[in-house]
Design an enzyme around this catalytic site. Structure first.
Site: not given
Length: 314
Positions: A112, A114
């Protein structure tokens, strides 16, 4: 911080006035101490808002759906268990399946973006001193110009300005990970924002593939879910690292929930001290899912949040 003293009701007007002033002074001292703690902690904008009862959501990312989640501790359970690899839910969207159907011997790590590798804030919303304090603490950051999904009055794409803070150890983490695993970036962020950001942190082209919000799917339980079958049909050597566990609800035993990162954590050591050793251990496993189930027990966590599961057998 000492407790505020509790006084008996005064019997005279003079005493009442004195007590009132003491109460006011106690509250002023209390608020000053909170303010000092906030300043010393160098919190993110979201943390500052949380002190006064507000929450922050970025215009660049989908609204967070995992409020209050903390990575689970190691659970000592037998490996011979029925574990979920999917959710009985109608889905839409997503990316086309990967053409390779063979069994891979190399670990595939889906990362991922953020709050996992970086954290980003709208530049105009940042306190003036935050960047200088981050630099003094050794945190790397940069400003970024990206294309927003909003349009100007003339119909032209709106340019947004964000400040991005790199999680400590990011480049060394990606470099070492690339030595034994295939890296794939999978973010629910918009491509206009995420692409230039990833270009900045991945100058060495460590990521073999990048997936953005259109590659996520919607289920009856959550939106922006990351279906790992679009990466490989054989998930025995695929893991996903995400601060939002609902991102991998379709394949909970392939997920590694990590601590969210913010600009107020310059001494965070999750990438090199926590995640890297675990991923090295997983890289030598024939099937990562029994190990991850034993460690995080994610299917049961989802069931506690009202998301039923169907089992797969080892």
């Amino acid at each position: 911080m000492s407790q505020t003293e509790v006084y008996a009701p005064p019997t005279t007007t003079a005493k009442s006035g004195g007590q009132l002033w003491k109460t006011v002074l106690n509250w002023v001292a209390f608020l000053v101490q909170i303010f000092v703690q906030i300043v010393r902690g160098t919190p993110s904008v979201g943390q500052v808002f949380s002190y006064i009862g507000f929450s922050q959501t970025s215009f660049l990312s989908p609204p967070p759906s995992n409020s209050g989640f903390k990575p689970l501790s190691v659970v000592e359970i037998p490996l011979q268990c029925s574990v979920d690899s999917g959710v009985d839910a109608a889905v839409s969207g997503g990316c086309p399946p990967d053409a390779s159907g063979g069994r891979s011997t190399k670990l595939t790590v889906v990362l991922d973006l953020d709050e996992t590798l970086v954290c980003a804030y709208e530049t105009s919303s940042l306190p003036p001193t935050l960047c200088s304090q981050a630099t003094e603490a050794g945190l790397k950051w940069f400003d970024l110009e990206c294309v927003s999904s909003d349009k100007e009055s003339e119909g032209k794409p709106k340019i947004s300005y964000v400040t991005v803070f790199e999680r400590p150890g990011l480049h060394e983490f990606l470099k070492q990970l690339n030595e034994f695993a295939e890296l794939i970036l999978f973010t629910a962020g918009l491509e206009g924002y995420a692409r230039p950001l990833v270009d900045k942190i991945d100058a060495e082209s460590w990521f073999s593939r990048r997936l953005y919000r259109p590659s996520t799917i919607s289920t009856e339980y959550r939106d922006h879910v990351k279906d790992l079958t679009c990466i490989s049909q054989d998930l025995s050597k695929v893991v996903i690292v995400d601060n939002n566990p609902f991102s991998f609800l379709l394949q909970p035993v392939n997920g590694i929930p990590c601590v969210p990162f913010s600009a107020g954590q310059p001494h965070d050591d999750q990438l090199l001290q926590v995640l890297l050793p675990l991923l090295k251990h997983l890289s030598v496993q024939e099937d990562v899912r029994p190990v991850l189930y034993e460690k995080f027990h994610m299917p049961e966590w989802f069931q506690k949040h009202g998301i039923p599961s169907r089992g797969w057998k080892l």
